[in-house]
Design an enzyme around this catalytic site. Structure first.
Site, mmCIF file in Angstrom:
data_model
loop_
_atom_site.group_PDB
_atom_site.id
_atom_site.type_symbol
_atom_site.label_atom_id
_atom_site.label_comp_id
_atom_site.label_asym_id
_atom_site.label_seq_id
_atom_site.Cartn_x
_atom_site.Cartn_y
_atom_site.Cartn_z
ATOM 1 N N MET A 26 7.006 -8.850 -22.801
ATOM 2 C CA MET A 26 7.918 -7.751 -23.113
ATOM 3 C C MET A 26 7.153 -6.421 -23.080
ATOM 4 O O MET A 26 7.595 -5.427 -23.655
ATOM 5 C CB MET A 26 8.577 -7.960 -24.475
ATOM 6 C CG MET A 26 9.430 -9.236 -24.497
ATOM 7 S SD MET A 26 10.772 -9.210 -25.693
ATOM 8 C CE MET A 26 9.876 -9.049 -27.204
ATOM 9 N N GLY A 27 5.993 -6.427 -22.402
ATOM 10 C CA GLY A 27 5.236 -5.189 -22.273
ATOM 11 C C GLY A 27 4.426 -4.870 -23.514
ATOM 12 O O GLY A 27 4.179 -5.728 -24.349
ATOM 13 N N ASN A 28 3.992 -3.599 -23.617
ATOM 14 C CA ASN A 28 3.079 -3.162 -24.671
ATOM 15 C C ASN A 28 1.857 -4.100 -24.702
ATOM 16 O O ASN A 28 1.514 -4.682 -25.723
ATOM 17 C CB ASN A 28 3.789 -3.122 -26.035
ATOM 18 C CG ASN A 28 2.946 -2.394 -27.054
ATOM 19 O OD1 ASN A 28 2.660 -2.895 -28.127
ATOM 20 N ND2 ASN A 28 2.510 -1.196 -26.712
ATOM 21 N N LEU A 29 1.246 -4.191 -23.546
ATOM 22 C CA LEU A 29 0.232 -5.227 -23.327
ATOM 23 C C LEU A 29 -1.071 -4.938 -24.059
ATOM 24 O O LEU A 29 -1.528 -3.805 -24.113
ATOM 25 C CB LEU A 29 -0.047 -5.348 -21.828
ATOM 26 C CG LEU A 29 1.190 -5.631 -20.961
ATOM 27 C CD1 LEU A 29 0.796 -5.728 -19.498
ATOM 28 C CD2 LEU A 29 1.916 -6.891 -21.411
ATOM 29 N N HIS A 30 -1.635 -5.994 -24.630
ATOM 30 C CA HIS A 30 -2.941 -5.897 -25.288
ATOM 31 C C HIS A 30 -3.834 -6.999 -24.718
ATOM 32 O O HIS A 30 -3.409 -7.765 -23.835
ATOM 33 C CB HIS A 30 -2.786 -6.008 -26.812
ATOM 34 C CG HIS A 30 -1.934 -7.167 -27.255
ATOM 35 N ND1 HIS A 30 -2.298 -8.479 -27.054
ATOM 36 C CD2 HIS A 30 -0.716 -7.213 -27.845
ATOM 37 C CE1 HIS A 30 -1.379 -9.273 -27.532
ATOM 38 N NE2 HIS A 30 -0.384 -8.540 -28.007
ATOM 39 N N HIS A 33 -2.405 -10.473 -24.090
ATOM 40 C CA HIS A 33 -1.630 -10.660 -22.849
ATOM 41 C C HIS A 33 -2.566 -10.792 -21.648
ATOM 42 O O HIS A 33 -2.334 -11.606 -20.752
ATOM 43 C CB HIS A 33 -0.719 -9.455 -22.594
ATOM 44 C CG HIS A 33 0.378 -9.285 -23.582
ATOM 45 N ND1 HIS A 33 0.400 -8.262 -24.492
ATOM 46 C CD2 HIS A 33 1.508 -9.993 -23.786
ATOM 47 C CE1 HIS A 33 1.495 -8.342 -25.224
ATOM 48 N NE2 HIS A 33 2.183 -9.388 -24.819
ATOM 49 N N GLN A 57 17.171 -11.621 -27.502
ATOM 50 C CA GLN A 57 16.389 -12.307 -28.524
ATOM 51 C C GLN A 57 16.161 -11.457 -29.781
ATOM 52 O O GLN A 57 15.440 -11.867 -30.680
ATOM 53 C CB GLN A 57 15.056 -12.812 -27.955
ATOM 54 C CG GLN A 57 14.045 -11.748 -27.621
ATOM 55 C CD GLN A 57 12.890 -12.314 -26.803
ATOM 56 O OE1 GLN A 57 13.044 -12.647 -25.630
ATOM 57 N NE2 GLN A 57 11.713 -12.420 -27.395
ATOM 58 N N LYS A 146 -0.019 -18.324 -30.008
ATOM 59 C CA LYS A 146 0.340 -17.449 -31.132
ATOM 60 C C LYS A 146 1.816 -17.658 -31.501
ATOM 61 O O LYS A 146 2.189 -17.700 -32.666
ATOM 62 C CB LYS A 146 0.066 -15.999 -30.710
ATOM 63 C CG LYS A 146 0.862 -14.948 -31.412
ATOM 64 C CD LYS A 146 0.140 -14.457 -32.621
ATOM 65 C CE LYS A 146 0.848 -13.360 -33.358
ATOM 66 N NZ LYS A 146 2.083 -12.885 -32.851
ATOM 67 N N SER A 183 1.835 -7.133 -30.470
ATOM 68 C CA SER A 183 2.357 -5.780 -30.255
ATOM 69 C C SER A 183 2.761 -5.136 -31.582
ATOM 70 O O SER A 183 2.742 -3.920 -31.722
ATOM 71 C CB SER A 183 3.570 -5.828 -29.337
ATOM 72 O OG SER A 183 3.183 -6.382 -28.102
HETATM 73 O O1 PAF Z 1 6.798 -13.887 -26.104
HETATM 74 C C1 PAF Z 1 7.427 -12.947 -25.569
HETATM 75 O O2 PAF Z 1 6.902 -11.869 -25.303
HETATM 76 C C2 PAF Z 1 8.886 -13.131 -25.232
HETATM 77 O O3 PAF Z 1 9.520 -13.950 -26.171
HETATM 78 C C3 PAF Z 1 9.142 -13.657 -23.805
HETATM 79 C C4 PAF Z 1 8.552 -15.059 -23.615
HETATM 80 C C5 PAF Z 1 8.519 -12.706 -22.797
HETATM 81 C C6 PAF Z 1 10.636 -13.751 -23.524
HETATM 82 O O4 PAF Z 1 11.260 -12.510 -23.628
#
Ligand code: PAF
Length: 279
Positions: A26-30, A33, A57, A146, A183
């Site tokens: 979902m981005g905001n990568l660290h 990720h 979600q 995690k 994140s």
């Molecule tokens: O773990 C996440 O970042 C999210 O739940 C995922 C797997 C990208 C689904 O939106």
């Protein structure tokens, strides 16, 4: 790195690729990720990442609008990791019509632990993951431990629907003081950041008790929650479960020494953190 937003462009880019390794985010990568990207590279080629903040979600009182969006910085990080395609659809691209067909995880896995405190969360996750798998058609996909329950639910979904995607588990990436990268850590004040490793320490203490033969789980979980509470946390759960299905272990299971995992979720200020530790 090619950045594509539509399913059509994605399919054009990946036509003929049989060994795609996929990391949905979902981005905001660290760094956590990025460690998933590196693991993906060991299991397939090319590596495809997605960035999509999945509204399905998020509960009504959760942080969908506030969820950190750091697209440009994310792109730079993925480029450095040698990701081949970034799929970054808009909501209209991925959900051009209301997503009425959903994937419903079984209650005994989807409605416990995280599912109990975040109703509908796993339905949102499995629905988007199935859709992303259908777009990317990966040979393997990497998910972090995690989110232990998410990993199990996605793996079971893939098996039960006979999807051609193998789910690979990545170890949790931790800061030097033990805090699992997330994140959400960016919401912590500096005092809270100093306190946050206590969550992992609590899990370690529980694991230590179990290993040394303290097998009254009710007592262990209650005491661990009370400890967190005393330090200013608002714990949702601390739970020792069987690794195989996340159900509570019976006396027989404990006598046989079935593999266990301790999981927890707790709020520190406004930030809800989760963590787990295999025992
Ligand atoms: O773990 C996440 O970042 C999210 O739940 C995922 C797997 C990208 C689904 O939106």
């Amino acid at each position: 790195m090619k950045i594509v937003t539509t399913i059509e462009e994605l399919r054009d880019q990946l036509r003929g690729q049989l060994r795609t390794a996929f990391v949905p985010t979902m981005g905001n990568l660290h760094e956590g990720h990025l460690s998933l990207m590196r693991l993906a590279r060991r299991h397939g080629d090319p590596v495809v990442a997605s960035i999509f903040v999945n509204r399905l979600q998020f509960g009504p009182n959760e942080d969908f609008d506030k969820y950190p969006r750091t697209f440009q910085a994310d792109v730079e990080k993925l480029e450095k990791e040698g990701v081949y395609v970034l799929f970054a659809p808009t909501e209209k691209d991925l959900y051009p019509e209301p997503q009425e067909y959903r994937v419903q995880p079984p209650n005994d896995l989807g409605n416990i632990l995280e599912g109990e405190f975040r109703p509908g969360f796993f339905t949102g996750v499995t629905t988007v993951v199935l859709k992303l798998f259908s777009c990317v058609q990966p040979k393997v996909a990497v998910f972090g431990k995690k989110d232990y329950q998410q990993l199990m639910i996605v793996r079971n979904m893939s098996r039960q629907f006979a999807l051609p995607t193998e789910i690979i588990a990545a170890e949790t990436y931790r800061a030097d003081d033990g805090l699992a990268l997330s994140s959400r850590n960016r919401y912590l004040s500096s005092d809270e950041r100093a306190e946050a490793p206590q969550l992992f320490q609590t899990l370690n203490a529980v694991a230590q008790e179990v290993r040394s033969g303290h097998l009254n789980m009710f007592e262990l979980e209650r005491d661990a929650m009370a400890q967190l509470d005393k330090r200013g946390w608002k714990p949702d759960y601390v739970a020792v479960r069987k690794r195989i299905d996340l159900q509570p272990p019976s006396a027989g299971d404990l006598a046989e020494g079935v593999p266990l995992v301790a999981l927890c979720a707790a709020k520190l200020g406004v930030t809800r953190l989760i963590d787990n530790l295999e025992i």
